[in-house]
Design a protein around this motif. Structure first.
Motif, short mmCIF file in Angstrom:
data_model
loop_
_atom_site.label_atom_id
_atom_site.label_comp_id
_atom_site.label_asym_id
_atom_site.label_seq_id
_atom_site.Cartn_x
_atom_site.Cartn_y
_atom_site.Cartn_z
N GLY A 141 -8.91 4.74 -2.23
CA GLY A 141 -8.35 4.82 -0.88
C GLY A 141 -8.25 3.46 -0.22
O GLY A 141 -7.33 3.21 0.58
N VAL A 142 -9.18 2.57 -0.52
CA VAL A 142 -9.11 1.19 -0.02
C VAL A 142 -7.85 0.51 -0.55
O VAL A 142 -7.11 -0.15 0.20
CB VAL A 142 -10.37 0.40 -0.42
CG1 VAL A 142 -10.23 -1.07 -0.05
CG2 VAL A 142 -11.61 1.01 0.23
N LEU A 143 -7.61 0.68 -1.83
CA LEU A 143 -6.40 0.10 -2.43
C LEU A 143 -5.14 0.75 -1.86
O LEU A 143 -4.15 0.05 -1.59
CB LEU A 143 -6.44 0.27 -3.94
CG LEU A 143 -5.23 -0.26 -4.71
CD1 LEU A 143 -5.03 -1.75 -4.48
CD2 LEU A 143 -5.38 0.04 -6.21
N ASP A 144 -5.17 2.05 -1.66
CA ASP A 144 -4.01 2.74 -1.11
C ASP A 144 -3.64 2.18 0.26
O ASP A 144 -2.45 1.96 0.56
CB ASP A 144 -4.30 4.24 -1.01
CG ASP A 144 -3.07 5.05 -0.68
OD1 ASP A 144 -2.23 5.25 -1.58
OD2 ASP A 144 -2.93 5.48 0.48
N ALA A 145 -4.64 1.93 1.10
CA ALA A 145 -4.37 1.38 2.43
C ALA A 145 -3.75 -0.01 2.34
O ALA A 145 -2.82 -0.35 3.10
CB ALA A 145 -5.66 1.34 3.24
N GLN A 146 -4.25 -0.81 1.40
CA GLN A 146 -3.68 -2.16 1.22
C GLN A 146 -2.23 -2.09 0.75
O GLN A 146 -1.36 -2.81 1.24
CB GLN A 146 -4.54 -2.95 0.22
CG GLN A 146 -3.97 -4.30 -0.16
CD GLN A 146 -3.97 -5.32 0.97
OE1 GLN A 146 -4.51 -5.07 2.05
NE2 GLN A 146 -3.38 -6.48 0.75
N LEU A 147 -1.96 -1.22 -0.20
CA LEU A 147 -0.61 -1.10 -0.74
C LEU A 147 0.35 -0.52 0.29
O LEU A 147 1.52 -0.89 0.33
CB LEU A 147 -0.63 -0.24 -2.00
CG LEU A 147 -1.38 -0.84 -3.19
CD1 LEU A 147 -1.55 0.19 -4.29
CD2 LEU A 147 -0.65 -2.08 -3.72
N ALA A 148 -0.14 0.38 1.12
CA ALA A 148 0.70 0.91 2.20
C ALA A 148 1.06 -0.20 3.17
O ALA A 148 2.17 -0.21 3.72
CB ALA A 148 -0.03 2.05 2.91
N ALA A 149 0.13 -1.13 3.38
CA ALA A 149 0.38 -2.23 4.31
C ALA A 149 1.37 -3.25 3.73
O ALA A 149 2.24 -3.75 4.44
CB ALA A 149 -0.93 -2.92 4.67
N THR A 150 1.24 -3.56 2.44
CA THR A 150 2.13 -4.56 1.83
C THR A 150 3.48 -3.94 1.46
O THR A 150 4.50 -4.64 1.45
CB THR A 150 1.53 -5.18 0.57
OG1 THR A 150 1.43 -4.18 -0.46
CG2 THR A 150 0.15 -5.77 0.85
N GLY A 151 3.48 -2.66 1.11
CA GLY A 151 4.70 -2.00 0.67
C GLY A 151 5.15 -2.39 -0.71
O GLY A 151 6.24 -2.00 -1.15
N ALA A 152 4.33 -3.16 -1.43
CA ALA A 152 4.76 -3.62 -2.75
C ALA A 152 3.56 -3.81 -3.67
O ALA A 152 3.19 -2.90 -4.40
CB ALA A 152 5.56 -4.91 -2.62
N PHE A 153 2.94 -5.00 -3.60
CA PHE A 153 1.87 -5.33 -4.53
C PHE A 153 0.58 -5.63 -3.77
O PHE A 153 0.53 -5.56 -2.54
CB PHE A 153 2.30 -6.50 -5.41
CG PHE A 153 3.48 -6.18 -6.27
CD1 PHE A 153 3.36 -5.38 -7.40
CD2 PHE A 153 4.75 -6.67 -5.94
CE1 PHE A 153 4.45 -5.06 -8.18
CE2 PHE A 153 5.85 -6.36 -6.72
CZ PHE A 153 5.71 -5.54 -7.84
#
Length: 207
Positions: A141-153
């Motif tokens: 879930g931590v990674l999911d939040a980061q990826l949602a913020a970047t929209g890419a990588f």
């Protein structure tokens, strides 16, 4: 030519093979580990890595172990600054996700993976399996939040070394038979990685 000691199904070996593929480096894979006929806890192997773990890299007589360190070395030696930037802050953002993958994320999945995929007789406690799966979902879930913020990588719009070490971890999470949390950004990320031939060859082949 580079020599990599390990076996392709190993998640940590796959990081190194994927890195070599992204850079375009030829290598020789010398198979070591369970099922290869070359068990790693031998005096010969322990001279290379006292911890008895794969992968080990031999490059022009120089020996390295620890998969993330090997990946950093290869990108640095071949000046692939797109994968590991020279700017200290940009590099730190890549390395923090690599370090998180090797520590907090790996620690969360170990019990569930050993029980449900490796079928190890030492990992059979249902409560511990459930706790590990829950911790794994929280970390993802931590990674999911980061990826949602970047929209890419992992660190932004561009693919970096962080995505290699995280990509094999995402593959492991998706491949392990647990109740997966609803993490749409992680699943979209996995599909994005599947557009890279090196991930298809080395990242998506095993859990």
């Amino acid at each position: 030519m580079l020599k990599i000691l390990g076996k392709a199904p190993s998640i940590n070996v796959r990081k190194v093979l994927w890195t070599c593929a992204e850079i375009g480096l030829p290598y020789e894979l010398e198979e070591w580990g369970a099922g290869t006929g070359r068990p790693v806890p031998t005096p010969e192997f322990l001279q290379l890595n006292p911890h008895g773990l794969v992968p080990v890299l031999v490059d022009d007589g120089n020996v390295l172990w620890e998969s993330n360190t090997i990946c950093r070395y290869l990108t640095g030696r071949h000046q692939r600054f797109d994968l590991l930037p020279p700017d200290p802050l940009a590099r730190a953002h890549v390395e923090k996700w690599m370090d998180w993958q090797a520590t907090d994320l790996n620690a969360s999945w170990r019990y569930a993976f050993m029980a449900l995929v490796r079928r190890s007789p030492d990992f059979t406690d249902p409560a511990a399996i459930a706790a590990s799966a829950a911790a794994w979902n929280r970390q993802m879930g931590v990674l999911d939040a980061q990826l949602a913020a970047t929209g890419a990588f992992a660190t932004g719009d561009t693919f970096t070394l962080a995505d290699i070490v995280l990509g094999v971890s995402v593959q492991r999470w998706l491949s392990t038979p647990i109740d997966h949390a609803n993490l749409p950004a992680v699943r979209a990320y996995h599909e994005r990685l599947r557009q890279r031939p090196a991930f298809v060859t080395h990242g998506a082949t095993h859990p």
